[in-house]
Enzyme design. Structure first.
Site, PDB file in Angstrom:
ATOM      1  N   GLY A 254       0.775  -1.238   0.000  1.00  0.00           N
ATOM      2  CA  GLY A 254       0.000   0.000   0.000  1.00  0.00           C
ATOM      3  C   GLY A 254       0.799   1.277   0.000  1.00  0.00           C
ATOM      4  O   GLY A 254       0.221   2.365   0.014  1.00  0.00           O
ATOM      5  N   GLU A 300       4.295  -6.468   1.627  1.00  0.00           N
ATOM      6  CA  GLU A 300       3.755  -6.844   0.315  1.00  0.00           C
ATOM      7  C   GLU A 300       3.631  -5.642  -0.614  1.00  0.00           C
ATOM      8  O   GLU A 300       2.547  -5.345  -1.109  1.00  0.00           O
ATOM      9  CB  GLU A 300       2.374  -7.483   0.504  1.00  0.00           C
ATOM     10  CG  GLU A 300       2.356  -8.682   1.428  1.00  0.00           C
ATOM     11  CD  GLU A 300       0.938  -9.038   1.897  1.00  0.00           C
ATOM     12  OE1 GLU A 300      -0.012  -8.295   1.579  1.00  0.00           O
ATOM     13  OE2 GLU A 300       0.802 -10.052   2.581  1.00  0.00           O
ATOM     14  N   PRO A 301       4.714  -4.941  -0.887  1.00  0.00           N
ATOM     15  CA  PRO A 301       4.592  -3.784  -1.774  1.00  0.00           C
ATOM     16  C   PRO A 301       4.435  -4.214  -3.225  1.00  0.00           C
ATOM     17  O   PRO A 301       5.073  -5.156  -3.678  1.00  0.00           O
ATOM     18  CB  PRO A 301       5.923  -3.057  -1.576  1.00  0.00           C
ATOM     19  CG  PRO A 301       6.889  -4.150  -1.230  1.00  0.00           C
ATOM     20  CD  PRO A 301       6.102  -5.181  -0.454  1.00  0.00           C
ATOM     21  N   GLY A 302       3.549  -3.545  -3.930  1.00  0.00           N
ATOM     22  CA  GLY A 302       3.410  -3.770  -5.371  1.00  0.00           C
ATOM     23  C   GLY A 302       3.793  -2.484  -6.079  1.00  0.00           C
ATOM     24  O   GLY A 302       4.867  -2.334  -6.654  1.00  0.00           O
ATOM     25  N   ARG A 303       2.895  -1.512  -5.976  1.00  0.00           N
ATOM     26  CA  ARG A 303       3.064  -0.226  -6.640  1.00  0.00           C
ATOM     27  C   ARG A 303       4.429   0.422  -6.348  1.00  0.00           C
ATOM     28  O   ARG A 303       5.070   0.953  -7.240  1.00  0.00           O
ATOM     29  CB  ARG A 303       1.957   0.713  -6.152  1.00  0.00           C
ATOM     30  CG  ARG A 303       1.830   2.010  -6.917  1.00  0.00           C
ATOM     31  CD  ARG A 303       0.841   2.939  -6.208  1.00  0.00           C
ATOM     32  NE  ARG A 303      -0.421   2.317  -5.888  1.00  0.00           N
ATOM     33  CZ  ARG A 303      -1.501   2.323  -6.678  1.00  0.00           C
ATOM     34  NH1 ARG A 303      -1.476   2.961  -7.819  1.00  0.00           N
ATOM     35  NH2 ARG A 303      -2.614   1.724  -6.302  1.00  0.00           N
ATOM     36  N   TYR A 343     -10.165   5.219 -11.833  1.00  0.00           N
ATOM     37  CA  TYR A 343      -9.970   5.902 -10.546  1.00  0.00           C
ATOM     38  C   TYR A 343      -9.871   7.417 -10.682  1.00  0.00           C
ATOM     39  O   TYR A 343      -9.638   8.102  -9.694  1.00  0.00           O
ATOM     40  CB  TYR A 343      -8.655   5.447  -9.890  1.00  0.00           C
ATOM     41  CG  TYR A 343      -8.433   3.961  -9.772  1.00  0.00           C
ATOM     42  CD1 TYR A 343      -9.220   3.178  -8.930  1.00  0.00           C
ATOM     43  CD2 TYR A 343      -7.383   3.354 -10.454  1.00  0.00           C
ATOM     44  CE1 TYR A 343      -8.971   1.828  -8.799  1.00  0.00           C
ATOM     45  CE2 TYR A 343      -7.131   1.989 -10.325  1.00  0.00           C
ATOM     46  CZ  TYR A 343      -7.929   1.238  -9.498  1.00  0.00           C
ATOM     47  OH  TYR A 343      -7.681  -0.105  -9.359  1.00  0.00           O
ATOM     48  N   CYS A 370     -14.145   3.656 -28.148  1.00  0.00           N
ATOM     49  CA  CYS A 370     -15.455   4.301 -28.286  1.00  0.00           C
ATOM     50  C   CYS A 370     -16.139   4.469 -26.936  1.00  0.00           C
ATOM     51  O   CYS A 370     -17.137   3.795 -26.635  1.00  0.00           O
ATOM     52  CB  CYS A 370     -16.323   3.487 -29.237  1.00  0.00           C
ATOM     53  SG  CYS A 370     -15.539   3.320 -30.829  1.00  0.00           S
ATOM     54  N   GLU A 371     -15.597   5.318 -26.105  1.00  0.00           N
ATOM     55  CA  GLU A 371     -16.146   5.656 -24.792  1.00  0.00           C
ATOM     56  C   GLU A 371     -15.670   7.070 -24.475  1.00  0.00           C
ATOM     57  O   GLU A 371     -14.488   7.373 -24.687  1.00  0.00           O
ATOM     58  CB  GLU A 371     -15.548   4.766 -23.679  1.00  0.00           C
ATOM     59  CG  GLU A 371     -15.768   3.288 -23.799  1.00  0.00           C
ATOM     60  CD  GLU A 371     -17.001   2.803 -23.042  1.00  0.00           C
ATOM     61  OE1 GLU A 371     -17.605   3.592 -22.299  1.00  0.00           O
ATOM     62  OE2 GLU A 371     -17.344   1.626 -23.236  1.00  0.00           O
ATOM     63  N   TYR A 399      -0.141  -1.615 -12.125  1.00  0.00           N
ATOM     64  CA  TYR A 399      -1.562  -1.592 -12.484  1.00  0.00           C
ATOM     65  C   TYR A 399      -1.779  -0.924 -13.837  1.00  0.00           C
ATOM     66  O   TYR A 399      -2.778  -0.251 -14.058  1.00  0.00           O
ATOM     67  CB  TYR A 399      -2.391  -0.921 -11.369  1.00  0.00           C
ATOM     68  CG  TYR A 399      -2.119  -1.545 -10.013  1.00  0.00           C
ATOM     69  CD1 TYR A 399      -2.587  -2.822  -9.725  1.00  0.00           C
ATOM     70  CD2 TYR A 399      -1.353  -0.889  -9.048  1.00  0.00           C
ATOM     71  CE1 TYR A 399      -2.310  -3.427  -8.507  1.00  0.00           C
ATOM     72  CE2 TYR A 399      -1.068  -1.485  -7.824  1.00  0.00           C
ATOM     73  CZ  TYR A 399      -1.547  -2.750  -7.560  1.00  0.00           C
ATOM     74  OH  TYR A 399      -1.273  -3.349  -6.354  1.00  0.00           O
TER      75      TYR A 399
END
Ligand SMILES: *Cc1c(COP(=O)(O)O)cnc(C)c1O
Length: 442
Positions: A254, A300-303, A343, A370-371, A399
């Site tokens: 986190g 548990e770092p990801g980012r 986000y 197309c959005e 991510y």
């Protein structure tokens, strides 16, 4: 404000330390020209810096040297095998959230004995696979899941190493979609329920109680919520160690990174923006609580490890004006990078060729999907942009690719890894054939 001269390397917000910089009028990653990589592999292209990933890993590792710890990289942030191999060779463990992620880790030569299996919805097949592969621990989030693990371990006649994920009920002050540690989230078991569930697990014939786990959310940029969560959980951890001989406490991931002004405004631009969470601050906040615990600490770092280590390279296809709005239509869309749409995330976007003027004007940078939600940036102050220009969407190593999809039957982008003056493809771009290869009725 503290003097810049007194900043030591570990006090610099870890996230800003990356290997992307302008040199001779163009953007480099380590010793590689980004324009050359785009030329060679095409766009859209995710490109990562091995040096940045390892630098983040080693600095976090060093900051915690005084306690017994294991950095378990959260694979969901970026699961490319080349990156898993890099981190595995550096000594990392892995936090996985699916059987597919375990498969990837094993394929990359990762040690299952250093894998923890997280997630609220593990299927029986995934649990069986993880148990057979002898992962270090399954982190359990409900009583039903605990019962299921016991059943599967019984059927296979193997031991099931288990930790319970505790929800410490703290406010992480982050985006509601990535906040996980308050009682309103689907995650974890309340502190009040934990003693009963541990007691129940201890009665189960195939369960080995190995640890206690928590994870309060993502992109957290203050130390206080981490410290508060640890303070709330350590009395329980002590009790569990005494009663059941658990060996670890996982404090989750986190750690937030810097998304704004990490490069365009020049070196150390973050400093003017105010102090951000640094490795040292994080370590200073958590170490006092963890030191005397006598438990192995898992992180548990990801980012943190990969976020600032990656960019998404995209080429401007067209410039377009409608009313007062100006748009740059680029060849990367929300299927390649969904964070802005999902986000409302901010990603800094810079031209690969260094702008020769200070002039800035507002423009939307949008993709081909197309959005109307398909944008990378809105009303962004940008230097002059022309069709054919190459842009780098910064801080997209986490991510980014892992959330990419084939929406609009667009091909998944290629990925490349830079190491010093070498750049190599670590995933080829999909082909139209790849799009349909699983379809059976045509
Ligand atoms: C997603 C996740 C992480 C990693 O979060 P980051 O914000 O990327 O550090 C760690 N642990 C668990 C259980 C997760 O679900």
């Amino acid at each position: 404000m503290r003097s810049r001269l007194r900043v030591t390397a570990d006090e610099v917000p870890f996230s800003v330390m990356h290997s992307f910089h302008y040199r001779d009028g163009e953007l480099f990653c380590e010793e590689v020209r980004l324009a050359q990589a785009a030329e060679e592999f095409g766009t859209p292209l995710y490109l990562y810096s091995a040096a940045t990933i390892l630098d983040h890993y080693h600095r976090l590792d060093r900051a915690l040297h005084e306690i017994d710890h294991l950095i378990s990289y959260a694979v969901k942030a970026n699961s490319n095998g080349a990156i898993l191999k890099l981190l595995s060779n550096a000594g990392a463990g892995f936090d996985i959230v699916s059987g597919g992620e375990l498969f990837r880790v094993l394929r990359a030569g990762g040690d299952p004995g250093r894998c923890t299996f997280a997630g609220v919805g593990k299927t029986p097949e995934e649990m069986g696979y993880a148990l057979e592969q002898r992962v270090y621990c399954l982190n359990v989030e409900s009583e039903g899941e605990l019962e299921r693990i016991e059943e599967i371990a019984d059927a296979k006649n193997i031991r099931a190493p288990v930790a319970l994920r505790i929800n410490p009920d703290v406010q992480a002050h982050t985006h509601e979609y990535v906040s996980t540690g308050s009682e309103e989230n689907k995650f974890g078991i309340t502190l009040a329920d934990a003693p009963r569930l541990y007691a129940r697990a201890a009665q189960m014939r195939h369960i080995d109680l190995r640890g206690v786990q928590m994870h309060i959310g993502s992109q957290i940029t203050a130390a206080a919520p981490f410290a508060e969560a640890i303070r709330k959980v350590t009395p329980l951890a002590r009790e569990l160690k005494e009663k059941y001989g658990i060996e670890f406490l996982s404090i989750g991931g986190g750690l937030g990174i810097v998304y704004e002004r990490s490069i365009a405004s020049g070196e150390r631009a973050w400093w003017a923006e105010g102090h951000q969470l640094s490795i040292q601050e994080y370590a200073d906040a958590i170490l006092p609580e963890l030191r005397g615990l006598g438990l192995r600490i898992l992180l548990e770092p990801g980012r943190l490890l990969v976020g600032n280590a990656g960019v998404l390279l995209t080429r401007v296809l067209y410039l377009k004006e409608s009313g007062r709005k100006r748009f740059a239509v680029v060849d990367a869309g929300m299927n390649d990078l969904i964070r802005p749409a999902l986000y409302g995330s901010y990603h800094e976007i810079v031209p690969v060729e260094q702008p020769s003027t200070e002039q800035r004007s507002e423009i939307d940078i949008v993709g081909p999907v197309c959005e109307s939600g398909d944008f990378l940036a809105r009303d962004r102050e940008m230097p002059p942009v022309a069709a054919g220009d190459l842009l780098a969407v910064m801080s997209t190593g986490a991510y980014g690719f892992t959330m990419a999809s084939n929406y609009n039957s667009r091909l998944l982008p290629a990925e490349a890894l830079v190491d010093g003056n070498c750049v190599r493809l670590i995933r080829r771009r999909q082909t139209w054939q790849d799009l349909v290869c699983g379809e059976t009725d045509c």
